[in-house]
Structure formats: structure tokens, C-alpha cells
Design a protein around this motif. Structure first.
Motif, PDB file in Angstrom:
ATOM      1  N   TYR A 191       0.859  -1.182   0.000  1.00 59.48           N
ATOM      2  CA  TYR A 191       0.000   0.000   0.000  1.00 59.48           C
ATOM      3  C   TYR A 191       0.894   1.230   0.000  1.00 59.48           C
ATOM      4  CZ  TYR A 191      -2.939   3.756   1.877  1.00 59.48           C
ATOM      5  OH  TYR A 191      -3.590   4.945   2.084  1.00 59.48           O
ATOM      6  N   THR A 223      -3.002   0.052  -4.067  1.00 62.48           N
ATOM      7  CA  THR A 223      -3.543  -0.901  -3.099  1.00 62.48           C
ATOM      8  C   THR A 223      -3.572  -2.300  -3.729  1.00 62.48           C
ATOM      9  OG1 THR A 223      -5.482  -1.435  -1.728  1.00 62.48           O
ATOM     10  CG2 THR A 223      -5.887  -0.139  -3.734  1.00 62.48           C
ATOM     11  N   TYR A 252      -6.411  -3.975   2.369  1.00 64.37           N
ATOM     12  CA  TYR A 252      -7.269  -3.425   1.318  1.00 64.37           C
ATOM     13  C   TYR A 252      -7.698  -2.027   1.751  1.00 64.37           C
ATOM     14  CZ  TYR A 252     -10.639  -5.282   4.660  1.00 64.37           C
ATOM     15  OH  TYR A 252     -11.319  -5.570   5.823  1.00 64.37           O
ATOM     16  N   THR A 253      -8.327  -1.320   0.835  1.00 62.75           N
ATOM     17  CA  THR A 253      -8.691   0.073   1.051  1.00 62.75           C
ATOM     18  C   THR A 253     -10.206   0.218   1.134  1.00 62.75           C
ATOM     19  OG1 THR A 253      -6.726   0.738  -0.192  1.00 62.75           O
ATOM     20  CG2 THR A 253      -8.412   2.414   0.145  1.00 62.75           C
ATOM     21  N   GLN A 296      -6.905   2.683   4.930  1.00 59.92           N
ATOM     22  CA  GLN A 296      -6.285   1.396   4.633  1.00 59.92           C
ATOM     23  C   GLN A 296      -6.448   0.454   5.815  1.00 59.92           C
ATOM     24  OE1 GLN A 296      -5.279   0.253   1.925  1.00 59.92           O
ATOM     25  NE2 GLN A 296      -4.057  -1.552   2.389  1.00 59.92           N
TER      26      GLN A 296
END
Length: 435
Positions: free
Chosen positions: A334, A365, A394-395, A409
Motif C-alpha cells: 500500500y 492498493t 485493502y482500502t 487502509q
């Protein structure tokens, strides 16, 4: 032509009389896609023998499976040695009530899927859509998937954006790996629209597994498309046309012309007032500070600058039309960048860099989880790199209104902890506010 009718008795008869069927008859790999109309939803699934394409559905609770929609199926032959054949079924559900919850099953009298539930998206631009965003998720080591399933069940998301690289790879073992991946992600993809763009791992056989398996807005076999949701216009495109030129350099030119036309239309003053946020999603980033030899580690990135002699570069195009946010993956990490154009940082201010910034914001991401594991960073961050996190995760994104957008995030390695978050605030949108 697809028809949707309130055929109560037919629906009940089909569901009650359906025989279990063989594995080849059984619908699987069910997933949804949003075509830009809040009164409709596309349902896509796979069988391995010809069958009717039916979806029984209704409002939930109380009217489940009281209506039937009909669609059609496309025969797809994988390019592997076995030339495995599958049938990709597509049915559009119409006349939905925005915001209403629906239950559905798909299949035919030869076999039906298990029940699924989704909520129709809201209409207009005055609402706050919520997204899960990630790239690079494989069949092996999809570390973030259990948490994403749980949060989808909790109703945390309206849409999922998968920014390229699926299964690793769709074509592996004569496309059986692709089948297994689509079964695995079904609990997420059958519950909210699963919107995608192609990555490098989809390249085999002219991206055929990607193009046939998904049903995105516009041409179902296209590698690029756009759609509106709430106060945002979202553009999905292919970075891969720049790297697989044996399929034809003309694809790069064709996509570039389409992107420019789409951005011109989205940037018209009346359209920008209704949907001020323009967000792009493409697999390979223009910039990154990872310690590898990927395109984004080079000063003259192909995605950023284009093909020699500097044709079809995307950075200038996106900057020209005032793109607000650019979502990327490919790097298994990220990274959040400062507002950036041509290696120059254009923060809104020292105290509030993401308030009225003078350039697009980039988010990478790509650490959802795959067998290739995580990608390390170079020891010293670049001057344009704000935050770097080498965790699986993950976002999340929520577009609150015309001026405020929240990004955060989630680290799966740290048990779902939110490890980064920013408010992107733009009181004005468009090229006139860029430096």
C-alpha cells in the motif's frame, strides 16, 4: 431481448421442480455488476453445459423469487490445450426500487444456484457510496478475503472495486484455477456489484478469460468502461494495452481516444456540477517506490509518459481534465502519494495537504493476497511518497458528498486495524483548480 415479468407461478414451479442436475448443469461463479442504472443489476454466472438463463428474484423479505428475468448465454472456449468449454450466462434485472433489498437465485430447471441477496443502489448523486478497493488477489493466499466476506455480510459496502490481477491466473490448468477463484469470491461478488479492470495476469489468449467472465457497462468484452455512482464518475481502463503490443498498437490509440472523449464529457460544467468527483482505476501505477523493476519504478514510466515518441501518455491527460483520484494496484503493498504531477508535489497546504490539492492523488492498493507475497520498498521513500505500508490489506473509500471523500487502509496482518486514513477535500473540481 431480455424480458422481466412478475411470473409468480412460473418462478415457484421452476424452483420447486428443479432437479439437482449434474455438476456441469449447476450454476456457479455468480457475480453482480452495475450498469449505471439504479433500477437494474446484471447477474452473471457459469455452467458447463447449455442451459436457459433465468433469474428468480423478488423483494426481501416477503416477495423472494416471485419474478423471473430471462437473459442469454455466451459460449466461451478457453485457449488451453483441453479447449474447455463453458457457458457464461447474463441476465439483467430491471425495474428495481433503488435502495431496496432483493433475494435471487439463478439457473434453470437443470439446476439452480443457492439464494443470494443484494441491495439495489440508490439513485441520483446526493448520497454517499461506500467501496472496498483492492488488487492482486489470487486463489492461493487470498489473505484479505475472509475479512472482506465478513464486512460484505455486515453491509459495509455498496460496491467492490477489484483493480486487476485475479486468481493467478484465470487460464492456469486449462482455466480451472479461474473457475475455483470465481467460486471462492462468490460470497462477496454475488452480494454487491463487483467492478473490475484487467491486470497483467489476465493477458493470456488476448485477455479472453477476463473479457468473457465479466459483464461490465457497455461492450461486455471491452477492456475499458465508465459509470456513475452517487457524486462520482468512475473510469476503469487497461494499463496492459501498453505492454502487450503484439495484440496491436492500435489498442493503445483506441483506448486513449475513448478516455479523452469520456473525460471531455464528464468534465462538461453541468455534468461536473452533478458528479464532481472523477476517479480512475487502472492496474499498473504511474509512480511507486517499490524495490523491483516494474514500470512505475522508472522515471519514464510507459503508463505515465506513453509509447515512444511520448504518445498516449496518461498523466497529462488525467491532469488536463482534473481527475481527482487515481486508484492503482500491481505492487503488492500500500502506498499513498502526495498530490502529484510530473514528479512535483502540489499539496493544498502544509497543514492540510489533501485539502484543495493542485494535482491528482494516487493510491496503490495491491496487497489483498496472492502466492507472490508482498513487495518490499526501497529504503528511502521518494519525496512524493507520503505513506508506505508492507502489510496484507485493502482500502475502504466513502464519498460523503460533493466536497469530502474519505480513504482508509485496513491491515489484515494487524487484525483489521485501520493503519492509514485521509480526508480528500475539494471545494472546487476540474482542470481550473490544478496548478
Amino acid at each position: 431481448m431480455i424480458r422481466t415479468e412478475p411470473l409468480v407461478f412460473l418462478a415457484l414451479w421452476l424452483l420447486r421442480s428443479a432437479s439437482p442436475g449434474s455438476c456441469q448443469d449447476q450454476p456457479e461463479q455468480v457475480h453482480l455488476s452495475y450498469l449505471g442504472d439504479p433500477t437494474s443489476m446484471m447477474v452473471t454466472w457459469t455452467t458447463f453445459r447449455p442451459a436457459e438463463s433465468l433469474v428468480a428474484y423478488g423483494r426481501d423479505p416477503g416477495e423472494a423469487f416471485t419474478r423471473v428475468a430471462r437473459g442469454n448465454a455466451t459460449r466461451f472456449v478457453d485457449g488451453g490445450k483441453l479447449q474447455r468449454t463453458m457457458f457464461i450466462h447474463r441476465v439483467t434485472l430491471r425495474d428495481l426500487v433503488p435502495g431496496q433489498r432483493y433475494a435471487y437465485r439463478c439457473g434453470s430447471e437443470q439446476g439452480w444456484s443457492r439464494p443470494h441477496v443484494f441491495r439495489a443502489l440508490l439513485s441520483g448523486s446526493n448520497w454517499s457510496p461506500r467501496f472496498a478497493i483492492f488488487g492482486d488477489m489470487g486463489l492461493l493466499n487470498p489473505q484479505s478475503l475472509p475479512r472482506l466476506k465478513q464486512e460484505t455480510d455486515m453491509g459495509l459496502y455498496d460496491v467492490v472495486l477489484h483493480v486487476g490481477d485475479f486468481a493467478y491466473d484465470f487460464d492456469t490448468d486449462n482455466a480451472r484455477v479461474g473457475d475455483a477463484f470465481m467460486r471462492k469470491i462468490e460470497p462477496v461478488a454475488a452480494s454487491v456489484p463487483y467492478m473490475t479492470c484487467p491486470g497483467n495476469h489476465e493477458e493470456k489468449y488476448n485477455f479472453s478469460n477476463y473479457r468473457f467472465r465479466f459483464s461490465m457497462p457497455g461492450d461486455t468484452e471491452s477492456l475499458w468502461y465508465s459509470w456513475n455512482i452517487g457524486p462520482a464518475h468512475i473510469i476503469s481502463f487497461s494499463t496492459e494495452v501498453y505492454f502487450y503490443l503484439h495484440y496491436g498498437r492500435q489498442l493503445v490509440a483506441e483506448q486513449f481516444r475513448w478516455l479523452e472523449k469520456d473525460l471531455q464529457e464528464a468534465s462538461q460544467p453541468e455534468r461536473r456540477r452533478e458528479r464532481p468527483w472523477i476517479i480512475t482505476m487502472g492496474h499498473r501505477p504511474m509512480y511507486c517506490s517499490n524495490n523491483d523493476r516494474d514500470d512505475c519504478t522508472r522515471h519514464e514510466s510507459i503508463v505515465r509518459c506513453g509509447l515512444d515518441p511520448h504518445q498516449y501518455g496518461l498523466e497529462d491527460l488525467f491532469y488536463k481534465y482534473g481527475v481527482d483520484l487515481e486508484l492503482w494496484a500491481h505492487e503488492h503493498s500500500y502506498e499513498r502519494l502526495w498530490p502529484l504531477y510530473d514528479y512535483m508535489v502540489f499539496n493544498g497546504s502544509t497543514e492540510a495537504p489533501y485539502t484543495n490539492p493542485g494535482a491528482p492523488v494516487h493510491i496503490i492498493t495491491g496487497s489483498a493476497g496472492c502466492q507472490e507475497r508482498l513487495d518490499p520498498f526501497v529504503p528511502e521513500p521518494r519525496h512524493w511518497s507520503a505513506v508506505r505500508i508492507e502489510d496484507y490489506g485493502y482500502t475502504r473509500m466513502k464519498i460523503f458528498n460533493w466536497t469530502h471523500l474519505w480513504l482508509e487502509q485496513v491491515s489484515d496482518d494487524q487484525d483489521g486495524k485501520v493503519v492509514d486514513g485521509i480526508w480528500l477535500i475539494k471545494e472546487k473540481h476540474g482542470s481550473e483548480v490544478q496548478h
